[in-house]
Design an enzyme around this catalytic site. Sequence first.
Site, PDB file in Angstrom:
ATOM      1  N   HIS A  25       0.742  -9.877 -10.924  1.00  0.00           N
ATOM      2  CA  HIS A  25       0.484 -10.588  -9.666  1.00  0.00           C
ATOM      3  C   HIS A  25      -0.894 -11.225  -9.717  1.00  0.00           C
ATOM      4  O   HIS A  25      -1.886 -10.556  -9.957  1.00  0.00           O
ATOM      5  CB  HIS A  25       0.564  -9.618  -8.479  1.00  0.00           C
ATOM      6  CG  HIS A  25       1.965  -9.386  -8.033  1.00  0.00           C
ATOM      7  ND1 HIS A  25       2.290  -8.928  -6.791  1.00  0.00           N
ATOM      8  CD2 HIS A  25       3.140  -9.566  -8.679  1.00  0.00           C
ATOM      9  CE1 HIS A  25       3.606  -8.840  -6.679  1.00  0.00           C
ATOM     10  NE2 HIS A  25       4.141  -9.200  -7.814  1.00  0.00           N
ATOM     11  N   TYR A  70      -0.304  -8.768   3.240  1.00  0.00           N
ATOM     12  CA  TYR A  70      -1.035  -7.862   4.124  1.00  0.00           C
ATOM     13  C   TYR A  70      -1.153  -8.542   5.487  1.00  0.00           C
ATOM     14  O   TYR A  70      -1.828  -9.568   5.600  1.00  0.00           O
ATOM     15  CB  TYR A  70      -2.442  -7.597   3.576  1.00  0.00           C
ATOM     16  CG  TYR A  70      -2.478  -6.700   2.349  1.00  0.00           C
ATOM     17  CD1 TYR A  70      -2.177  -7.203   1.083  1.00  0.00           C
ATOM     18  CD2 TYR A  70      -2.807  -5.359   2.465  1.00  0.00           C
ATOM     19  CE1 TYR A  70      -2.208  -6.383  -0.039  1.00  0.00           C
ATOM     20  CE2 TYR A  70      -2.847  -4.527   1.347  1.00  0.00           C
ATOM     21  CZ  TYR A  70      -2.546  -5.040   0.105  1.00  0.00           C
ATOM     22  OH  TYR A  70      -2.578  -4.223  -0.998  1.00  0.00           O
ATOM     23  N   PRO A 100      -4.507   4.094   1.555  1.00  0.00           N
ATOM     24  CA  PRO A 100      -3.836   3.285   0.528  1.00  0.00           C
ATOM     25  C   PRO A 100      -3.999   1.774   0.675  1.00  0.00           C
ATOM     26  O   PRO A 100      -3.549   1.027  -0.193  1.00  0.00           O
ATOM     27  CB  PRO A 100      -2.358   3.680   0.678  1.00  0.00           C
ATOM     28  CG  PRO A 100      -2.231   4.223   2.047  1.00  0.00           C
ATOM     29  CD  PRO A 100      -3.554   4.801   2.417  1.00  0.00           C
ATOM     30  N   LYS A 147      -6.114   1.796  -4.337  1.00  0.00           N
ATOM     31  CA  LYS A 147      -7.118   2.279  -5.291  1.00  0.00           C
ATOM     32  C   LYS A 147      -6.857   3.697  -5.838  1.00  0.00           C
ATOM     33  O   LYS A 147      -7.448   4.070  -6.855  1.00  0.00           O
ATOM     34  CB  LYS A 147      -8.510   2.293  -4.620  1.00  0.00           C
ATOM     35  CG  LYS A 147      -9.093   0.916  -4.424  1.00  0.00           C
ATOM     36  CD  LYS A 147      -9.653   0.365  -5.718  1.00  0.00           C
ATOM     37  CE  LYS A 147      -9.957  -1.099  -5.657  1.00  0.00           C
ATOM     38  NZ  LYS A 147      -9.012  -1.946  -6.364  1.00  0.00           N
ATOM     39  N   TYR A 205     -10.372  -5.861  -5.323  1.00  0.00           N
ATOM     40  CA  TYR A 205      -8.941  -5.571  -5.404  1.00  0.00           C
ATOM     41  C   TYR A 205      -8.491  -5.461  -6.862  1.00  0.00           C
ATOM     42  O   TYR A 205      -7.719  -4.576  -7.221  1.00  0.00           O
ATOM     43  CB  TYR A 205      -8.138  -6.663  -4.683  1.00  0.00           C
ATOM     44  CG  TYR A 205      -6.714  -6.247  -4.370  1.00  0.00           C
ATOM     45  CD1 TYR A 205      -6.376  -5.747  -3.114  1.00  0.00           C
ATOM     46  CD2 TYR A 205      -5.704  -6.344  -5.327  1.00  0.00           C
ATOM     47  CE1 TYR A 205      -5.076  -5.351  -2.830  1.00  0.00           C
ATOM     48  CE2 TYR A 205      -4.412  -5.945  -5.050  1.00  0.00           C
ATOM     49  CZ  TYR A 205      -4.101  -5.459  -3.793  1.00  0.00           C
ATOM     50  OH  TYR A 205      -2.821  -5.055  -3.520  1.00  0.00           O
TER      51      TYR A 205
HETATM   52  C1  LIG Z   1       2.443   9.906   0.058  1.00  0.00           C
HETATM   53  C2  LIG Z   1       1.423   9.161  -0.772  1.00  0.00           C
HETATM   54  C3  LIG Z   1       1.499   7.764  -0.901  1.00  0.00           C
HETATM   55  C4  LIG Z   1       0.559   7.063  -1.658  1.00  0.00           C
HETATM   56  N1  LIG Z   1       0.631   5.695  -1.752  1.00  0.00           N
HETATM   57  C5  LIG Z   1      -0.287   5.033  -2.489  1.00  0.00           C
HETATM   58  C6  LIG Z   1      -0.271   3.630  -2.611  1.00  0.00           C
HETATM   59  O1  LIG Z   1       0.591   2.958  -2.064  1.00  0.00           O
HETATM   60  N2  LIG Z   1      -1.234   3.037  -3.388  1.00  0.00           N
HETATM   61  C7  LIG Z   1      -2.211   3.763  -4.049  1.00  0.00           C
HETATM   62  O2  LIG Z   1      -3.046   3.218  -4.782  1.00  0.00           O
HETATM   63  N3  LIG Z   1      -2.254   5.094  -3.932  1.00  0.00           N
HETATM   64  C8  LIG Z   1      -1.322   5.726  -3.168  1.00  0.00           C
HETATM   65  N4  LIG Z   1      -1.384   7.057  -3.082  1.00  0.00           N
HETATM   66  C9  LIG Z   1      -2.415   7.731  -3.822  1.00  0.00           C
HETATM   67  C10 LIG Z   1      -2.022   7.926  -5.304  1.00  0.00           C
HETATM   68  O3  LIG Z   1      -0.658   8.188  -5.403  1.00  0.00           O
HETATM   69  C11 LIG Z   1      -2.867   9.066  -5.833  1.00  0.00           C
HETATM   70  O4  LIG Z   1      -4.209   8.645  -5.771  1.00  0.00           O
HETATM   71  C12 LIG Z   1      -2.503   9.495  -7.246  1.00  0.00           C
HETATM   72  O5  LIG Z   1      -1.269  10.160  -7.242  1.00  0.00           O
HETATM   73  C13 LIG Z   1      -3.588  10.412  -7.798  1.00  0.00           C
HETATM   74  O6  LIG Z   1      -3.155  10.991  -8.979  1.00  0.00           O
HETATM   75  P1  LIG Z   1      -3.608  12.452  -9.369  1.00  0.00           P
HETATM   76  O7  LIG Z   1      -3.018  12.680 -10.716  1.00  0.00           O
HETATM   77  O8  LIG Z   1      -5.053  12.600  -9.160  1.00  0.00           O
HETATM   78  O9  LIG Z   1      -2.944  13.425  -8.267  1.00  0.00           O
HETATM   79  P2  LIG Z   1      -1.422  13.717  -7.936  1.00  0.00           P
HETATM   80  O10 LIG Z   1      -0.572  12.555  -8.224  1.00  0.00           O
HETATM   81  O11 LIG Z   1      -1.414  14.306  -6.567  1.00  0.00           O
HETATM   82  O12 LIG Z   1      -1.018  14.840  -8.978  1.00  0.00           O
HETATM   83  C14 LIG Z   1      -1.456  16.177  -8.861  1.00  0.00           C
HETATM   84  C15 LIG Z   1      -0.464  17.059  -9.582  1.00  0.00           C
HETATM   85  O13 LIG Z   1      -0.956  18.394  -9.606  1.00  0.00           O
HETATM   86  C16 LIG Z   1       0.114  19.284  -9.339  1.00  0.00           C
HETATM   87  N5  LIG Z   1      -0.481  20.532  -8.833  1.00  0.00           N
HETATM   88  C17 LIG Z   1      -1.036  20.756  -7.609  1.00  0.00           C
HETATM   89  N6  LIG Z   1      -1.479  22.026  -7.533  1.00  0.00           N
HETATM   90  C18 LIG Z   1      -1.179  22.619  -8.719  1.00  0.00           C
HETATM   91  C19 LIG Z   1      -1.372  23.931  -9.238  1.00  0.00           C
HETATM   92  N7  LIG Z   1      -1.966  24.897  -8.517  1.00  0.00           N
HETATM   93  N8  LIG Z   1      -0.959  24.216 -10.502  1.00  0.00           N
HETATM   94  C20 LIG Z   1      -0.361  23.231 -11.253  1.00  0.00           C
HETATM   95  N9  LIG Z   1      -0.141  21.988 -10.795  1.00  0.00           N
HETATM   96  C21 LIG Z   1      -0.552  21.675  -9.541  1.00  0.00           C
HETATM   97  C22 LIG Z   1       0.956  18.513  -8.328  1.00  0.00           C
HETATM   98  O14 LIG Z   1       2.296  18.995  -8.276  1.00  0.00           O
HETATM   99  C23 LIG Z   1       0.882  17.105  -8.889  1.00  0.00           C
HETATM  100  O15 LIG Z   1       1.907  16.837  -9.807  1.00  0.00           O
HETATM  101  C24 LIG Z   1      -0.472   7.773  -2.308  1.00  0.00           C
HETATM  102  C25 LIG Z   1      -0.555   9.166  -2.175  1.00  0.00           C
HETATM  103  C26 LIG Z   1       0.353   9.863  -1.407  1.00  0.00           C
HETATM  104  C27 LIG Z   1       0.224  11.365  -1.244  1.00  0.00           C
END
Ligand SMILES: Cc1cc2nc3c(=O)[nH]c(=O)nc-3n(C[C@H](O)[C@H](O)[C@H](O)COP(=O)(O)OP(=O)(O)OC[C@H]3O[C@@H](n4cnc5c(N)ncnc54)[C@H](O)[C@@H]3O)c2cc1C
Length: 391
Positions: free
Chosen positions: A72, A201, A293, A297, A385
């Site tokens: 995009h 947006y 969101p 980011k 962005y």
């Molecule tokens: C509902 C939702 C919608 C979103 N929409 C957007 C969006 O549109 N655009 C955007 O940029 N960002 C969005 N985000 C944010 C983005 O998805 C997150 O920033 C991203 O997932 C971060 O990745 P991460 O690996 O840090 O954490 P996560 O993806 O949360 O992964 C953490 C992992 O750790 C595991 N875990 C937790 N505790 C334990 C434990 N005790 N032992 C072992 N494993 C564990 C969990 O099961 C999970 O798989 C959204 C977030 C949510 C919650």
Amino acid sequence: MRTTVGIIGAGPAGLLLARLLRRAGIESVVLESRDRAYVERRQRAGILEQGTVDVLRAAGAGERMDREGLRHDGIELRFDRRRHRVDFPGLTGGRSVTVYAQTEVCKDLIALQLEEGGPLLFEAEALVVEGAEGDRPRIPFRHQGREDVLECEYVVGCDGFWGVARKAFPDGISRVFERSYPYAWLGILADVAPSHDELVYARHERGFALLSMRSPAVSRLYLQVPAGTEAGQWDDKEIWEELERRLETDDDWRLERGPITQKSVTPMRSFVHEPMRHGRLFLAGDAAHIVPPTGAKGLNLAAGDVVTLARALVHERETGSPELLDAYSATCLRRVWQAERFSYDMTTLLHRAPDATPFDARLQLARLERIASSRAAETDLAEAYTGFPLA
Ligand SMILES: Cc1cc2nc3c(=O)[nH]c(=O)nc-3n(C[C@H](O)[C@H](O)[C@H](O)COP(=O)(O)OP(=O)(O)OC[C@H]3O[C@@H](n4cnc5c(N)ncnc54)[C@H](O)[C@@H]3O)c2cc1C
């Protein structure tokens, strides 16, 4: 069990870190509390910054993204029934973003890890992190009902906002900065071709709306709703009618409807935990910070953290110097706070606060007018962005 780097969590942060370490010849074990199907289906982010795309490619995880991801070159801002396109490459010297869902990034990284990487244990819940101040931190965990311990040289908490790693920081060390918003996003997935070829947006008196997509055949759309709303409170017809109202323009643009296959509500929160390191324990991704969101980011920040950390671990192994590991928290937090600022700006620019006054509404419109009429203001948005440098 023993390893060099114990990684808690198989979201984008944990999976990408394991991949980067593997490519550099550093051993790791990933513990993930959920099962594989759950992790691969969890609908979340969908916009990859240029830097994230480049890292996935360099890590050998870009093949399907390059085939199926949608490049995009801009976004559209809608306000007062008007449309304004922000042209990313023209404003940033060629940068763009890629639409490729987080579910697909995770599927690709999981497949690579299981084929070529170190152990990735699903249904393995880390219970606590012990001994972060010492030489051999430990992660007691429960795997499919059995208790075990992972001994490591380093522990990385990639376990998201609700994980256990952050809790291992002593009280006197942690500082938390946060803000919650009085609204949330009701998101839908619909089996219908996106009604516009770039993200839209929209700022509207009734609240924010976003038209996004997952593929040429699947639309992702969002509506601002009050905090605490349950997805079931809105039926499909109401959702489409409200989207139409908020996205309406003065020209002949039309919103195409289709079957809604998924509905969920995402709360809006800004959160930063400082520092991101304590002894041999590091935090990465949502474990350390959350952004609303609106700026797309979250996933990109998670990628930025683990790139910085992988580089620091490799540097330490190759030179014996802990210099980059010592700088990890400060390096990441500089980027994190820029993302917090941008996500806050986009959120307050486009959402209607429940206590907004007519003055606030006029200010929002003035801010939008400024972006639409000043190349400098528009460039600021386009640069943020498309992404801040990853390290
Ligand atoms: C509902 C939702 C919608 C979103 N929409 C957007 C969006 O549109 N655009 C955007 O940029 N960002 C969005 N985000 C944010 C983005 O998805 C997150 O920033 C991203 O997932 C971060 O990745 P991460 O690996 O840090 O954490 P996560 O993806 O949360 O992964 C953490 C992992 O750790 C595991 N875990 C937790 N505790 C334990 C434990 N005790 N032992 C072992 N494993 C564990 C969990 O099961 C999970 O798989 C959204 C977030 C949510 C919650």
